[in-house]
Design an enzyme around this catalytic site. Structure first.
Site, short mmCIF file in Angstrom:
data_model
loop_
_atom_site.label_atom_id
_atom_site.label_comp_id
_atom_site.label_asym_id
_atom_site.label_seq_id
_atom_site.Cartn_x
_atom_site.Cartn_y
_atom_site.Cartn_z
CB SER A 15 -1.07 -0.08 1.19
OG SER A 15 -0.28 0.13 2.44
CG ASN A 16 3.55 2.82 2.98
OD1 ASN A 16 3.28 3.92 3.01
ND2 ASN A 16 3.34 1.81 3.84
NE ARG A 67 21.68 -10.66 6.75
CZ ARG A 67 20.49 -11.15 7.05
NH1 ARG A 67 19.58 -10.42 6.44
NH2 ARG A 67 20.31 -11.75 8.16
CG LEU A 95 18.34 -4.30 3.24
CD1 LEU A 95 18.03 -2.89 2.80
CD2 LEU A 95 18.44 -5.19 1.66
CG ASN A 109 12.47 1.36 6.65
OD1 ASN A 109 11.51 0.71 5.62
ND2 ASN A 109 12.47 1.22 7.65
CG HIS A 111 9.76 1.60 11.83
ND1 HIS A 111 9.84 0.40 11.87
CD2 HIS A 111 9.51 1.99 13.18
CE1 HIS A 111 9.84 -0.02 12.98
NE2 HIS A 111 9.62 0.76 13.81
CB SER A 138 9.79 7.53 11.42
OG SER A 138 9.45 7.67 12.81
CG ASP A 147 13.44 -0.33 12.38
OD1 ASP A 147 13.40 -0.24 10.98
OD2 ASP A 147 12.96 -1.20 13.07
CB THR A 174 -4.62 7.17 6.85
OG1 THR A 174 -4.36 7.61 8.15
CG2 THR A 174 -5.48 6.13 6.75
C1 GAR Z 1 3.71 -0.70 6.42
O1 GAR Z 1 3.09 -0.22 7.92
C2 GAR Z 1 5.21 -0.38 6.94
O2 GAR Z 1 5.36 0.78 7.64
C3 GAR Z 1 5.85 -1.36 7.65
O3 GAR Z 1 5.04 -2.58 6.95
C4 GAR Z 1 3.92 -1.99 6.57
C5 GAR Z 1 3.83 -2.55 4.88
O4 GAR Z 1 2.48 -2.14 4.51
N1 GAR Z 1 7.19 -1.69 7.26
C6 GAR Z 1 7.72 -2.15 8.45
O5 GAR Z 1 7.45 -2.56 9.49
C7 GAR Z 1 9.47 -2.11 8.36
N2 GAR Z 1 10.27 -2.17 9.60
P1 GAR Z 1 2.45 -2.08 2.96
O6 GAR Z 1 3.12 -3.30 2.21
O7 GAR Z 1 1.12 -1.89 2.60
O8 GAR Z 1 3.26 -0.98 2.41
#
Ligand code: GAR
Length: 216
Positions: A15-16, A67, A95, A109, A111, A138, A147, A174
């Protein structure tokens, strides 16, 4: 003016990624998404890339002996597509330090917490257990430490009576969808300056327009 070339790394729903694709779909947005990489073939975000006409690639971490080899394969694809900025958007693989160092200052990123609080997983549960009254998300530069990089933009929401993890996560999400494109725009406009452990945002609107969200 040339638009900043952005690659987005995902593992799932995306979604992001969608928020970034939607922003990049507007002609005045100063960045374009040139590649989406997922470490999982079943990530729904790959559908979103396809629908937006953006190249999508699966690099399955399980196909690599370690990795470092996985990171090298990603690095090669990112260079091949000419990425100038890498956005981690729900990318759930750690990573390695060499990769993080190679892309230092060019990889960000999102978070789901107000860093430096609540690093790692289950951030909404951590916030509820801590009893904080404000929670949020953030966007930060990625460093070899989890993070932990310089914070570019944050968005805050209240924690309300009766919240559970899902309700709180939805409220934060949101705001994620607003601040991730904002952070990319600020970087593309050259308004983010790295200064030691800090990211300074120049030119007025930026952090403050997202910090206190009048919608809640
Ligand atoms: C989001 O809430 C993002 O902030 C979080 O995973 C979700 C991904 O949602 N990321 C982390 O927790 C990274 N440490 P999305 O695939 O719908 O964007």
């Amino acid at each position: 003016m040339a638009r900043l070339k952005v690659a987005v790394l995902i593992s799932g729903r995306g979604s992001n990624l969608q928020a970034l694709l939607d922003a990049a779909g507007r002609p005045e947005f100063p960045a374009e998404v040139v590649l989406v990489i997922s470490n999982s073939a079943s990530a729904y975000g790959l559908e979103r890339a396809r629908a937006a006409g953006v190249a999508g690639l699966v690099i399955d971490h399980r196909a690599f002996p370690d990795r470092a080899a996985f990171d090298q394969a990603m690095d090669a694809e990112l260079r091949r597509c000419g990425a100038e900025l890498v956005c981690l958007a729900g990318f759930m693989r750690l990573l390695g330090p060499a990769f993080a160092t190679a892309w230092r200052g060019r990889m960000i990123n999102i978070h789901p917490s107000l860093l430096p609080s609540f690093k790692g997983l289950h951030t909404h549960r951590q916030a509820l257990e801590a009893g904080v009254k404000l929670h949020g998300c953030s966007v930060h530069f990625v460093t070899p430490d989890l993070d932990d990089g310089p914070i570019i933009v944050q968005g805050a929401v209240p924690v309300l009576d009766g919240d559970d993890e899902d309700r709180l996560a939805a409220r934060v999400l949101t705001v994620e969808h607003r601040i991730y494109p904002l952070a990319v725009r600020l970087i593309a406009e050259g308004r983010v300056e790295l200064s030691g452990r800090l990211a300074r945002v120049h030119g007025g609107a930026g952090q403050t327009e997202s910090l206190l969200n009048p919608d809640f």
